[in-house]
Each structure stands twice: as C-alpha cells, then as structure tokens.
Design a protein around this motif. Structure first.
Motif, PDB file in Angstrom:
ATOM      1  N   GLU A   1      -8.767  -5.534  -6.096  1.00  0.00           N
ATOM      2  CA  GLU A   1      -8.069  -6.324  -5.227  1.00  0.00           C
ATOM      3  C   GLU A   1      -6.603  -5.766  -4.948  1.00  0.00           C
ATOM      4  OE1 GLU A   1      -6.633 -10.918  -4.742  1.00  0.00           O
ATOM      5  OE2 GLU A   1      -8.357 -10.506  -6.063  1.00  0.00           O
ATOM      6  N   ALA A   2      -6.260  -5.373  -3.645  1.00  0.00           N
ATOM      7  CA  ALA A   2      -4.892  -4.992  -3.595  1.00  0.00           C
ATOM      8  C   ALA A   2      -4.797  -4.893  -1.963  1.00  0.00           C
ATOM      9  CB  ALA A   2      -4.657  -3.391  -4.246  1.00  0.00           C
ATOM     10  N   ASP A   3      -3.537  -4.904  -1.732  1.00  0.00           N
ATOM     11  CA  ASP A   3      -2.803  -4.501  -0.521  1.00  0.00           C
ATOM     12  C   ASP A   3      -2.990  -3.097  -0.110  1.00  0.00           C
ATOM     13  OD1 ASP A   3      -1.059  -3.944   2.043  1.00  0.00           O
ATOM     14  OD2 ASP A   3      -0.498  -6.393   1.721  1.00  0.00           O
ATOM     15  N   ALA A   4      -3.312  -2.998   1.317  1.00  0.00           N
ATOM     16  CA  ALA A   4      -3.551  -1.411   1.676  1.00  0.00           C
ATOM     17  C   ALA A   4      -2.072  -0.794   1.586  1.00  0.00           C
ATOM     18  CB  ALA A   4      -4.196  -1.149   3.233  1.00  0.00           C
ATOM     19  N   HIS A   5      -1.101  -1.453   1.659  1.00  0.00           N
ATOM     20  CA  HIS A   5       0.296  -1.056   1.463  1.00  0.00           C
ATOM     21  C   HIS A   5       0.796  -0.815   0.189  1.00  0.00           C
ATOM     22  CE1 HIS A   5       0.294  -3.344   5.448  1.00  0.00           C
ATOM     23  NE2 HIS A   5       0.983  -2.436   5.898  1.00  0.00           N
ATOM     24  N   ALA A   6      -0.232  -0.939  -0.983  1.00  0.00           N
ATOM     25  CA  ALA A   6       0.063  -0.820  -2.076  1.00  0.00           C
ATOM     26  C   ALA A   6      -1.243  -0.278  -3.009  1.00  0.00           C
ATOM     27  CB  ALA A   6       0.721  -1.464  -2.800  1.00  0.00           C
ATOM     28  N   LEU A   7      -1.700   0.896  -2.635  1.00  0.00           N
ATOM     29  CA  LEU A   7      -3.128   1.329  -3.021  1.00  0.00           C
ATOM     30  C   LEU A   7      -3.137   1.585  -4.415  1.00  0.00           C
ATOM     31  CD1 LEU A   7      -4.070   3.854  -0.187  1.00  0.00           C
ATOM     32  CD2 LEU A   7      -4.768   1.540  -0.708  1.00  0.00           C
ATOM     33  N   PRO A   8      -4.114   0.783  -5.332  1.00  0.00           N
ATOM     34  CA  PRO A   8      -4.271   0.800  -6.860  1.00  0.00           C
ATOM     35  C   PRO A   8      -4.662   2.072  -7.348  1.00  0.00           C
ATOM     36  CG  PRO A   8      -5.887  -0.429  -5.819  1.00  0.00           C
ATOM     37  CD  PRO A   8      -5.188   0.108  -4.677  1.00  0.00           C
TER      38      PRO A   8
ATOM     39  N   ALA B   1       1.552   3.102   9.600  1.00  0.00           N
ATOM     40  CA  ALA B   1       2.239   3.847   9.207  1.00  0.00           C
ATOM     41  C   ALA B   1       2.527   3.993   7.675  1.00  0.00           C
ATOM     42  CB  ALA B   1       3.588   4.364   9.958  1.00  0.00           C
ATOM     43  N   ASP B   2       2.773   3.064   7.170  1.00  0.00           N
ATOM     44  CA  ASP B   2       2.842   2.922   5.721  1.00  0.00           C
ATOM     45  C   ASP B   2       1.588   3.209   4.757  1.00  0.00           C
ATOM     46  OD1 ASP B   2       5.602   2.301   6.049  1.00  0.00           O
ATOM     47  OD2 ASP B   2       5.756   0.238   5.714  1.00  0.00           O
ATOM     48  N   VAL B   3       0.571   2.617   5.439  1.00  0.00           N
ATOM     49  CA  VAL B   3      -0.796   2.731   4.865  1.00  0.00           C
ATOM     50  C   VAL B   3      -1.268   4.098   4.681  1.00  0.00           C
ATOM     51  CG1 VAL B   3      -3.280   2.081   5.018  1.00  0.00           C
ATOM     52  CG2 VAL B   3      -1.622   0.431   5.637  1.00  0.00           C
ATOM     53  N   LEU B   4      -0.936   4.816   5.962  1.00  0.00           N
ATOM     54  CA  LEU B   4      -1.216   6.164   5.874  1.00  0.00           C
ATOM     55  C   LEU B   4      -0.499   7.012   4.971  1.00  0.00           C
ATOM     56  CD1 LEU B   4      -1.820   6.928   9.988  1.00  0.00           C
ATOM     57  CD2 LEU B   4      -3.308   6.655   8.047  1.00  0.00           C
ATOM     58  N   ALA B   5       0.749   6.600   4.812  1.00  0.00           N
ATOM     59  CA  ALA B   5       1.895   7.214   3.817  1.00  0.00           C
ATOM     60  C   ALA B   5       1.065   7.116   2.283  1.00  0.00           C
ATOM     61  CB  ALA B   5       3.155   6.910   3.977  1.00  0.00           C
ATOM     62  N   GLN B   6       0.826   5.838   1.830  1.00  0.00           N
ATOM     63  CA  GLN B   6      -0.141   5.721   0.842  1.00  0.00           C
ATOM     64  C   GLN B   6      -1.312   6.524   0.550  1.00  0.00           C
ATOM     65  OE1 GLN B   6       0.137   2.765  -1.778  1.00  0.00           O
ATOM     66  NE2 GLN B   6       2.370   3.235  -1.337  1.00  0.00           N
ATOM     67  N   LEU B   7      -2.082   6.431   1.736  1.00  0.00           N
ATOM     68  CA  LEU B   7      -3.301   7.320   1.702  1.00  0.00           C
ATOM     69  C   LEU B   7      -2.750   8.968   1.201  1.00  0.00           C
ATOM     70  CD1 LEU B   7      -5.465   6.212   4.527  1.00  0.00           C
ATOM     71  CD2 LEU B   7      -6.068   6.562   2.219  1.00  0.00           C
ATOM     72  N   HIS B   8      -1.570   9.524   2.082  1.00  0.00           N
ATOM     73  CA  HIS B   8      -1.314  11.041   1.827  1.00  0.00           C
ATOM     74  C   HIS B   8      -0.959  11.030   0.434  1.00  0.00           C
ATOM     75  CE1 HIS B   8       1.409  14.388   1.944  1.00  0.00           C
ATOM     76  NE2 HIS B   8       0.527  14.550   2.842  1.00  0.00           N
ATOM     77  N   THR B   9      -0.204   9.926  -0.244  1.00  0.00           N
ATOM     78  CA  THR B   9       0.111  10.062  -1.779  1.00  0.00           C
ATOM     79  C   THR B   9      -1.086   9.985  -2.506  1.00  0.00           C
ATOM     80  OG1 THR B   9       2.180   8.921  -1.144  1.00  0.00           O
ATOM     81  CG2 THR B   9       1.323   8.988  -3.559  1.00  0.00           C
ATOM     82  N   ALA B  10      -2.176   9.423  -2.302  1.00  0.00           N
ATOM     83  CA  ALA B  10      -3.296   9.022  -3.178  1.00  0.00           C
ATOM     84  C   ALA B  10      -4.406  10.334  -3.023  1.00  0.00           C
ATOM     85  CB  ALA B  10      -4.325   7.878  -2.597  1.00  0.00           C
ATOM     86  N   THR B  11      -4.115  11.002  -2.008  1.00  0.00           N
ATOM     87  CA  THR B  11      -5.383  12.186  -1.865  1.00  0.00           C
ATOM     88  C   THR B  11      -4.910  13.469  -2.464  1.00  0.00           C
ATOM     89  OG1 THR B  11      -4.406  12.529   0.224  1.00  0.00           O
ATOM     90  CG2 THR B  11      -6.365  10.914   0.405  1.00  0.00           C
ATOM     91  N   ARG B  12      -5.799  14.292  -2.895  1.00  0.00           N
ATOM     92  CA  ARG B  12      -5.481  15.635  -3.452  1.00  0.00           C
ATOM     93  C   ARG B  12      -5.249  16.526  -2.146  1.00  0.00           C
ATOM     94  NH1 ARG B  12      -7.866  15.654  -8.588  1.00  0.00           N
ATOM     95  NH2 ARG B  12      -9.505  14.007  -8.901  1.00  0.00           N
ATOM     96  N   PRO B  13      -4.667  17.767  -2.459  1.00  0.00           N
ATOM     97  CA  PRO B  13      -4.461  18.898  -1.565  1.00  0.00           C
ATOM     98  C   PRO B  13      -6.048  19.200  -1.142  1.00  0.00           C
ATOM     99  CG  PRO B  13      -2.802  19.091  -3.175  1.00  0.00           C
ATOM    100  CD  PRO B  13      -3.603  17.937  -3.800  1.00  0.00           C
ATOM    101  N   GLY B  14      -6.333  19.361   0.192  1.00  0.00           N
ATOM    102  CA  GLY B  14      -7.464  19.918   0.691  1.00  0.00           C
ATOM    103  C   GLY B  14      -8.498  18.498   0.662  1.00  0.00           C
ATOM    104  N   ALA B  15      -8.136  17.215   0.412  1.00  0.00           N
ATOM    105  CA  ALA B  15      -9.017  16.060   0.446  1.00  0.00           C
ATOM    106  C   ALA B  15      -9.318  16.091   2.035  1.00  0.00           C
ATOM    107  CB  ALA B  15      -8.222  15.036  -0.285  1.00  0.00           C
ATOM    108  N   LEU B  16     -10.028  15.107   2.263  1.00  0.00           N
ATOM    109  CA  LEU B  16     -10.405  14.678   3.786  1.00  0.00           C
ATOM    110  C   LEU B  16     -10.202  13.261   3.743  1.00  0.00           C
ATOM    111  CD1 LEU B  16     -13.695  16.943   4.750  1.00  0.00           C
ATOM    112  CD2 LEU B  16     -11.214  17.247   5.459  1.00  0.00           C
ATOM    113  N   VAL B  17      -9.835  12.819   4.836  1.00  0.00           N
ATOM    114  CA  VAL B  17      -9.622  11.359   5.286  1.00  0.00           C
ATOM    115  C   VAL B  17     -10.128  10.827   6.467  1.00  0.00           C
ATOM    116  CG1 VAL B  17      -7.681   9.476   5.638  1.00  0.00           C
ATOM    117  CG2 VAL B  17      -7.261  11.208   3.868  1.00  0.00           C
ATOM    118  N   GLY B  18     -11.084  10.067   6.715  1.00  0.00           N
ATOM    119  CA  GLY B  18     -11.380   9.473   7.790  1.00  0.00           C
ATOM    120  C   GLY B  18     -10.744   8.216   8.210  1.00  0.00           C
ATOM    121  N   LEU B  19     -10.392   8.442   9.528  1.00  0.00           N
ATOM    122  CA  LEU B  19      -9.925   7.406  10.325  1.00  0.00           C
ATOM    123  C   LEU B  19     -10.653   6.943  11.446  1.00  0.00           C
ATOM    124  CD1 LEU B  19      -6.053   8.692  10.267  1.00  0.00           C
ATOM    125  CD2 LEU B  19      -7.242   7.186   8.394  1.00  0.00           C
TER     126      LEU B  19
END
Length: 258
Positions: free
Chosen positions: A95-102, A124-142
């Motif tokens: 359980e968490a907000d998308a703006h503060a990914l756990p 924009a803030d949610v996508l910044a969180q996703l960028h922080t969470a992912t490894r280099p070379g990861a894939l993100v689907g939107l």
C-alpha cells in the motif's frame, strides 16, 4: 445504486475487472505484456495495480524465480488484489502512493502503469519515481487514453461533443495525458523504445456504457448544469437503439532508462 438515467453505479474493483476482461482490454494488455519482454527472474512493478487485474499474468511470465510487486493506495482495491493472488507466492502487495513508490532505487527490471497517470496528482513526479526505481536497461510500459478523442455516434452531434468536452474538462484529472506520454517520459529521463496508438471500438451499447461511463457521466453533467436535462436524457436513450459506435485513442509507450 442507480441514477435517474437508470444506470447502476458499479464498485470500482468490479468495474476495473470487467473492463479488463472485455475484448478491448484483453487486446491491449496482452500487447503491453509482450512488449515488456518479461523473463523468468525479473522483478516487476505494477503501479496502481488496483484489484490485481494483471498480477497473475505478470507472475506467470516471470516464473518462480521472479517477483511481482503490486502497488496501490486504495485499501479496498488491495484487499481484492490479495484475495486474487493469495496462492501466488511471488506476488507482493504494497500500500503506497504512486508519488512515493515503496521500492529501493534501481531494483526493478520491468514496470507498468496502466490508466493511472490520468488520475494522479502529478504524472511527471510519478514518472520520476519510476525512473529512480528501475535498473539501467529496464523496460517501462505506460498506457493512457486521450479522452479528447472520445467519439460517440449520435444524431445529436452537438450533445456528443458536449459530453466529450465535459469528460475532458470535468471528469478526468489529466484527460489528455495519453498524447503527452512520450514527452513526459523523456523529461523524466527515459529513452523511448516504442510508441503505439490504437482505437478501442465499442459496438455494444451495454459494454460501451459500462466502460466509458456514458450514463453516469451524462447524469453528472446534467446535475452540474453543463448539459440540458431533456437533451442529455434523450441523447443517452437514443444510444441504446440502433447501431452503437463509440471509440477513443489509447496510447502505449514503452521506454527505458539509459
């Protein structure tokens, strides 16, 4: 519970599960999972997982050595997600907000956020969180709709246009975020791998009404004085007779941190 147009108001979890099970939902979701190239052992993050619609399919693709993390801030949704995945050991519900990914930075191999950015405070803030969470070379689907393109066929074209304007301006927080996905992703530091648009088509009135909220939103537009009651009710009643056509543009972007 129903409104004066006679349209029942579904609970949100039931609505999301049914929408995903219809042809339009199944088609784009399968395509998104294929593009994410999920492999055994991957750690996958599902942001805004809702009632766990996609968690079993994600878990199947990453196998026993993988891990799927479903995140949502709605306790009711999460309770349904836990029930649906109780027998799947590789799924974790948080359980968490998308703006503060756990999740720890740089720990996610694949991530998806499906029809959630249109509702959040700051895409924009949610996508910044996703960028922080992912490894280099990861894939993100939107995946997001562009509700400005909602087209509902009716002899009363003016009311159809008024309904689309009301949906865009009053119902959905970020109604045109779909068309801006690539731009927002690049601004967050991602590299665009794939951009695809499709136009889900509804020719069955009941399915279209359920998924697009035609009756619910028309009733709301009437109550708020945006559309004349007589005209709005006649418009909605007319949709149920004869051939039905409604469509909108759905935008899918797959991106990767460098």
């Amino acid at each position: 519970m129903s409104n004066t147009l006679g349209v029942p108001t579904p609970d949100q979890a039931t609505y999301m599960l049914r929408a995903a099970s219809e042809d339009a939902g199944r088609t784009y979701k399968r395509r998104l999972l294929d593009l994410l190239d999920l492999r055994p052992g991957h750690t996958v993050l599902d942001v805004g997982c809702g009632p766990g619609t996609d968690l079993p399919a994600l878990a199947e693709r990453v196998g026993a050595s993988g891990r799927v993390i479903g995140v949502d801030q709605d306790p009711t949704m999460l309770a349904t997600a836990r029930e649906r995945t109780a027998a799947v050991d590789t799924v974790e519900i948080r359980e968490a907000d998308a703006h503060a990914l756990p999740v720890a930075p740089g720990t996610v191999d694949r991530a998806k956020i499906d029809r959630v950015l249109m509702h959040v405070r700051s895409p924009a803030d949610v996508l910044a969180q996703l960028h922080t969470a992912t490894r280099p070379g990861a894939l993100v689907g939107l995946v997001e709709p562009d509700w400005d393109t909602l087209a509902v066929d009716s002899e009363d074209l003016e009311t159809s246009r008024a309904f689309t304007r009301y949906t865009t301006e009053r119902v959905v927080r970020h109604a045109t975020v779909g068309r801006g996905l690539a731009r927002l992703a690049v601004q967050a530091g991602f590299r665009i791998e794939t951009t695809i648009t499709s136009a889900p088509l509804f020719t069955d009135f009941a399915h279209g009404d359920h998924t697009l909220g035609l009756g619910r939103n028309m009733q709301q537009a009437i109550a708020e004085g945006h559309i004349d009651r007589t005209r709005g009710e006649a418009w909605f009643a007319g949709l149920a007779h004869g051939p039905f056509h409604a469509s909108f543009t759905l935008v899918m972007v797959v991106c990767s941190p460098p």
